[in-house]
Design a protein around this motif. Structure first.
Motif, PDB file in Angstrom:
ATOM      1  N   ARG A 120      34.216  28.891  38.342  1.00 24.49           N
ATOM      2  CA  ARG A 120      34.860  27.873  39.051  1.00 24.49           C
ATOM      3  C   ARG A 120      35.769  27.336  37.788  1.00 24.49           C
ATOM      4  O   ARG A 120      37.037  27.156  37.833  1.00 24.49           O
ATOM      5  CB  ARG A 120      34.202  26.586  39.613  1.00 24.49           C
TER       6      ARG A 120
ATOM      7  N   GLU B  40      38.166  29.536  36.335  1.00 24.62           N
ATOM      8  CA  GLU B  40      39.522  29.636  37.094  1.00 24.62           C
ATOM      9  C   GLU B  40      40.635  28.786  37.043  1.00 24.62           C
ATOM     10  O   GLU B  40      41.648  28.629  36.998  1.00 24.62           O
ATOM     11  CB  GLU B  40      39.081  29.875  38.772  1.00 24.62           C
TER      12      GLU B  40
ATOM     13  N   ASP C  59      39.562  23.494  44.783  1.00 22.57           N
ATOM     14  CA  ASP C  59      38.002  23.589  44.991  1.00 22.57           C
ATOM     15  C   ASP C  59      37.818  23.647  46.288  1.00 22.57           C
ATOM     16  O   ASP C  59      36.801  24.394  46.784  1.00 22.57           O
ATOM     17  CB  ASP C  59      37.628  22.087  44.661  1.00 22.57           C
TER      18      ASP C  59
ATOM     19  N   PHE D  83      38.336  27.408  46.934  1.00 23.50           N
ATOM     20  CA  PHE D  83      37.225  28.276  46.273  1.00 23.50           C
ATOM     21  C   PHE D  83      35.975  28.165  46.705  1.00 23.50           C
ATOM     22  O   PHE D  83      35.266  29.281  46.914  1.00 23.50           O
ATOM     23  CB  PHE D  83      36.979  27.743  44.551  1.00 23.50           C
TER      24      PHE D  83
END
Length: 392
Positions: free
Chosen positions: A277, A280, A297, A300
């Motif tokens: 995360r 990215e 978020d 994701f």
């Protein structure tokens, strides 16, 4: 590589089995013994969004009914000061405000709660069927380079201080901070450890760099604690957790590691998810754009469900400490109300301690050893800290 990791994360999510219902024996152990949890972030939580935790609450991980249900009767209230206060100032004011909020809890419900400034206070509260509220300060920033401030916070009830938090401060380098300005403890930090010994404040080495840990252990005349840490063995490369050599040094010092329940602290898979995360976000260049980061978020997490840890993973950490250095050096530092929606599936709030106890029973732990994990080890350290202070 990315597809392989995501597949692994999905596999982890899909193959989960929840823990069984606690037995009468587990419930009785929880009810009949002191349970010390050295890190619960209630004060900062209710400062951000107030709720009356003397009653049932809609949010958070802690309130009185759930604590009673779980057998929790000695939760250390974390006086958490964000790292940003090191530069902005005002950390001491926030600390006093949060301490006020703990006192207010007791003031609203003196039949349910009691302030605890010593091990004797914890034991007395237990006899009176009250929940003891000792306090620890997460981040030494409010000390502000002043021994007078240190004494002030001792007098207000602070009984451990986490030397640093997510960034290095005037006391110590942080495990999260690549800038190692002190190469461990600062000159003031080394003096602070000595003064903490004199007063009877436990030295908490959670969050600090490895060098700061070793220096604190070397300087301290009393055992130290890791109030809410887990093991690097299961989370390679995550310096916030402790490695095997540190555990051995901690045990030699007579200290104790209080296991953090947060999924990213106990699960290597969750650590990989977090690293993916972060990578990215960095790739998109949105580290400082809150709105863009929140939108990312949401997307994701919909594509990559968060891989929650399990109770068994937390138990693995306790097992590992026991097998490496012995049962006398491990306890509970859950980080309830401090790690957001990242708690294990079967350790979601303070009502779940009987599940932890059942897991220990299922793994063959004796009641004597379980009592050490629940309170004996931490109380031993705290009493030794009190003794060292009285002798000095």
């Amino acid at each position: 590589m990315k597809k392989t990791l995501i597949a692994l994360l999905m596999s982890s999510v899909c193959t989960t089995v929840l823990a069984g219902v606690p037995s009468e024996q587990a419930i009785k152990i929880a009810r009949d013994n002191i349970i010390v949890d050295t890190h619960i972030d209630v004060p900062y939580r209710i400062n951000h969004q107030w709720e009356d935790v003397t009653k049932a609450t809609d949010k958070g991980d802690f309130d009185y009914p759930r604590a009673v249900h779980g057998g929790l009767n000695a939760p250390f209230m974390s006086i958490y000061i964000p790292a940003s206060y090191e530069k902005s100032g005002g950390g001491d004011e926030l600390a006093d405000k949060l301490i006020d909020s703990v006192e207010a809890i007791v003031g609203r419900a003196p039949d349910k709660f009691a302030l605890a400034y010593s091990t004797a206070d914890v034991e007395q509260a237990f006899k009176e069927h009250k929940i003891a509220l000792p306090m620890g300060m997460e981040n030494g920033t409010p000390v502000g380079g002043s021994m007078d401030k240190l004494r002030h916070f001792y007098e207000r009830g602070i009984r451990y201080i986490t030397l640093a938090h997510s960034q290095s401060n005037h006391i110590a380098d942080s495990s999260y901070d690549l800038r190692r300005q002190w190469h461990g403890l600062s000159p003031f930090g080394k003096e602070l450890v000595v003064e903490m010994n004199k007063l009877g404040i436990m030295v908490d080495i959670s969050h600090v760099s490895d060098d700061a840990f070793y220096q604190a252990v070397e300087i301290s005349k009393a055992p130290v604690i890791a109030s809410h840490s887990s093991l690097r063995h299961f989370t390679p490369g995550f310096e916030r957790n402790m490695d095997d050599d540190m555990l051995k040094a901690l045990a030699k010092n007579g200290g104790v590691i209080q296991i953090n329940f947060g999924s990213s602290f106990v699960s290597g898979i969750t650590q990989q998810w977090s690293n993916l995360r972060k990578a990215e976000i960095k790739k998109l260049g949105i580290e400082d754009d809150k709105d863009a980061r929140e939108a990312f978020d949401e997307k994701f997490k919909s594509s990559n469900p968060y891989p929650y840890a399990s109770l068994d993973m937390v138990l693995d950490h306790i097992d590992y400490v026991k097998n490496l250095v012995g049962i006398d050096y491990v306890g509970i530092g859950s980080d309830f109300d401090g790690v957001g929606d990242s708690l294990p599936r079967d350790l979601k709030d303070v009502s779940y301690y009987p599940y932890l106890i059942q897991g220990l029973l299922d793994r063959g732990y004796s009641e004597e050893d379980i009592k050490k994990v629940l309170n004996g080890n931490l109380m031993r350290v705290w009493k030794k800290v009190e003794k060292v202070a009285s002798e000095i």
